[in-house]
Design an enzyme around this catalytic site. Structure first.
Site, PDB file in Angstrom:
ATOM      1  N   LYS A   1       3.004   0.068  11.804  1.00  0.00           N
ATOM      2  CA  LYS A   1       2.914  -1.022  10.834  1.00  0.00           C
ATOM      3  C   LYS A   1       2.065  -2.174  11.381  1.00  0.00           C
ATOM      4  CE  LYS A   1       4.717  -1.169   7.342  1.00  0.00           C
ATOM      5  NZ  LYS A   1       4.242  -0.692   6.009  1.00  0.00           N
TER       6      LYS A   1
ATOM      7  N   ASN B   1       3.673   9.802  -3.205  1.00  0.00           N
ATOM      8  CA  ASN B   1       3.620  11.225  -2.844  1.00  0.00           C
ATOM      9  C   ASN B   1       4.979  11.911  -2.921  1.00  0.00           C
ATOM     10  OD1 ASN B   1       4.958  10.257  -0.569  1.00  0.00           O
ATOM     11  ND2 ASN B   1       3.652  11.327   0.896  1.00  0.00           N
TER      12      ASN B   1
ATOM     13  N   TYR C   1       7.272   3.519  14.587  1.00  0.00           N
ATOM     14  CA  TYR C   1       7.184   2.928  13.253  1.00  0.00           C
ATOM     15  C   TYR C   1       6.619   1.509  13.334  1.00  0.00           C
ATOM     16  CZ  TYR C   1       8.573   0.546   8.992  1.00  0.00           C
ATOM     17  OH  TYR C   1       8.573  -0.221   7.846  1.00  0.00           O
TER      18      TYR C   1
ATOM     19  N   PHE D   1      11.494   2.007  -3.263  1.00  0.00           N
ATOM     20  CA  PHE D   1      12.405   0.885  -3.501  1.00  0.00           C
ATOM     21  C   PHE D   1      11.647  -0.403  -3.827  1.00  0.00           C
ATOM     22  CE2 PHE D   1      15.077  -2.430  -1.114  1.00  0.00           C
ATOM     23  CZ  PHE D   1      15.687  -2.861  -2.274  1.00  0.00           C
TER      24      PHE D   1
ATOM     25  N   ALA E   1       3.220   1.850   0.188  1.00  0.00           N
ATOM     26  CA  ALA E   1       3.435   3.206   0.688  1.00  0.00           C
ATOM     27  C   ALA E   1       3.473   3.209   2.209  1.00  0.00           C
ATOM     28  CB  ALA E   1       2.319   4.130   0.190  1.00  0.00           C
ATOM     29  N   ALA E   2       4.436   3.928   2.759  1.00  0.00           N
ATOM     30  CA  ALA E   2       4.550   4.061   4.211  1.00  0.00           C
ATOM     31  C   ALA E   2       5.509   5.185   4.522  1.00  0.00           C
ATOM     32  CB  ALA E   2       5.052   2.758   4.841  1.00  0.00           C
ATOM     33  N   GLN E   3       5.372   5.713   5.716  1.00  0.00           N
ATOM     34  CA  GLN E   3       6.409   6.592   6.240  1.00  0.00           C
ATOM     35  C   GLN E   3       7.462   5.696   6.853  1.00  0.00           C
ATOM     36  OE1 GLN E   3       6.275   9.970   5.780  1.00  0.00           O
ATOM     37  NE2 GLN E   3       8.414   9.954   6.431  1.00  0.00           N
TER      38      GLN E   3
ATOM     39  N   ILE F   1      23.751  -1.209   4.401  1.00  0.00           N
ATOM     40  CA  ILE F   1      24.521  -1.829   3.325  1.00  0.00           C
ATOM     41  C   ILE F   1      24.980  -0.795   2.314  1.00  0.00           C
ATOM     42  CG2 ILE F   1      24.390  -3.429   1.370  1.00  0.00           C
ATOM     43  CD1 ILE F   1      22.626  -5.223   3.112  1.00  0.00           C
TER      44      ILE F   1
END
Length: 328
Positions: free
Chosen positions: A158, A32, A154, A11, A87-89, A195
């Site tokens: 981060k 990925n 999470y 996104f 990039a992140a989970q 949303i």
């Protein structure tokens, strides 16, 4: 400029890659294609990035791969001037079920990028952090001096990533900046967010579902404001080693948000309440004075303006986007 965007089919990363390509830069996207949500949205983002490059004179290259692959990361960073690490989970709630994966992707993957940036001498490393690093508020709005006590794996992952980034920038003498995003939304947003779910359900005659009593508040940030903050960092030099909030101008109760979307689209529907998730933050609200000072940042969209803009986009793109929201 040569810009590497990790997570660039997602996104936020997709919007950044598109903007950089439209501005004439050479963009390499690493993603990925993790199936956390419907991959057709990621393919759509990549296609928009390619089209932007063709229309406006930039270049766009998509590499399918993982930031946990240190060799691949090193090869890509070697050709980059700037690294925009998106990039992140993602996902606060799923992180409770698989915390080690979140650490491996968000912390160890970031370290792979930082090692490569240190060795290659890039101009700047800009990473996506999160309001989740703050945890339970001791006061609101959060400023960057607020204690960082995340309440989910999470958020912890981060925080580890951004602290590594700022520490590497300090001891290895390269520019590193962490932007703490506050619930970003807008066109092509991740479909399993409040949303997009509220809008989809109302358009289909189904009541919005709230988790908890709806008194939780959120600072929602429109994607265009986030993109502008990132673009500024191609030029601005006053933010090295900093973590900076990127948020909206206000916050809103989840119940109020659901009611406003409902009232625009299906005023006869009643709200539905389900059990609140323990990992969800009770309140978020950004103090963006530091971003204003260092980046001349000012959110152009109030939450209500941005949501209205998103609803318009959703209705215009309902044919391709909504089926992906519905099956996520």
């Amino acid at each position: 400029m040569q810009i590497l965007v990790t997570g660039g089919a997602g996104f936020i990363g997709g919007h950044l890659a598109e903007r950089f390509a439209r501005d004439g830069h050479s963009v390499v996207v690493l993603d990925n294609f993790d199936p956390f949500y419907d991959l057709d949205i990621k393919h759509h983002n990549a296609e928009i990035g390619r089209e932007a490059a063709e229309e406006d004179g930039g270049s766009y290259k998509l590499v399918e791969g993982d930031i946990r692959n240190a060799e691949l990361v090193t090869d890509l960073v070697a050709d980059a001037d700037y690294v925009y690490h998106q990039a992140a989970q993602a996902g606060v709630r799923p992180s409770v079920d698989d915390p080690r994966k979140y650490h491996e992707v968000n912390a160890d993957g970031t370290l792979n990028l930082l090692d490569a940036c240190r060795d290659e001498g890039i101009e700047r490393f800009v990473m996506a952090s999160s309001s989740s690093v703050y945890g339970v508020p001791q006061y609101l709005p959060y400023d960057e001096e607020h204690p960082t006590t995340p309440v989910s794996p999470y958020g912890a992952s981060k925080l580890a990533a951004e602290r590594y980034a700022c520490a590497y920038g300090e001891v290895y003498d390269f520019s590193a900046v962490a932007l703490r995003y506050f619930t970003v939304y807008g066109p092509r947003m991740r479909p399993n967010m409040a949303i997009s779910n509220f809008v989809s359900r109302c358009l289909n005659g189904e009541p919005p579902v709230l988790y908890g009593d709806g008194t939780q508040t959120r600072d929602f940030t429109f994607i265009e404001d986030v993109v502008e903050a990132n673009v500024t960092l191609l030029e601005e030099d006053a933010v090295d080693g900093e973590a900076v909030n990127i948020g909206s101008t206000d916050n809103i109760a989840i119940k109020t948000l659901a009611e406003e979307i409902r009232d625009q689209l299906a005023p006869d529907l009643e709200l539905v309440y389900e059990e609140r998730h323990d990992a969800d933050a009770e309140h978020t609200h950004a103090d963006t004075s530091k971003a204003s000072e260092l980046l001349d940042y000012e959110a152009d969209h109030t939450i209500r303006e941005g949501v209205s803009k998103f609803i318009d986009w959703y209705q215009e793109n309902q044919a391709w986007y909504e089926p992906l929201v519905r099956r996520s």
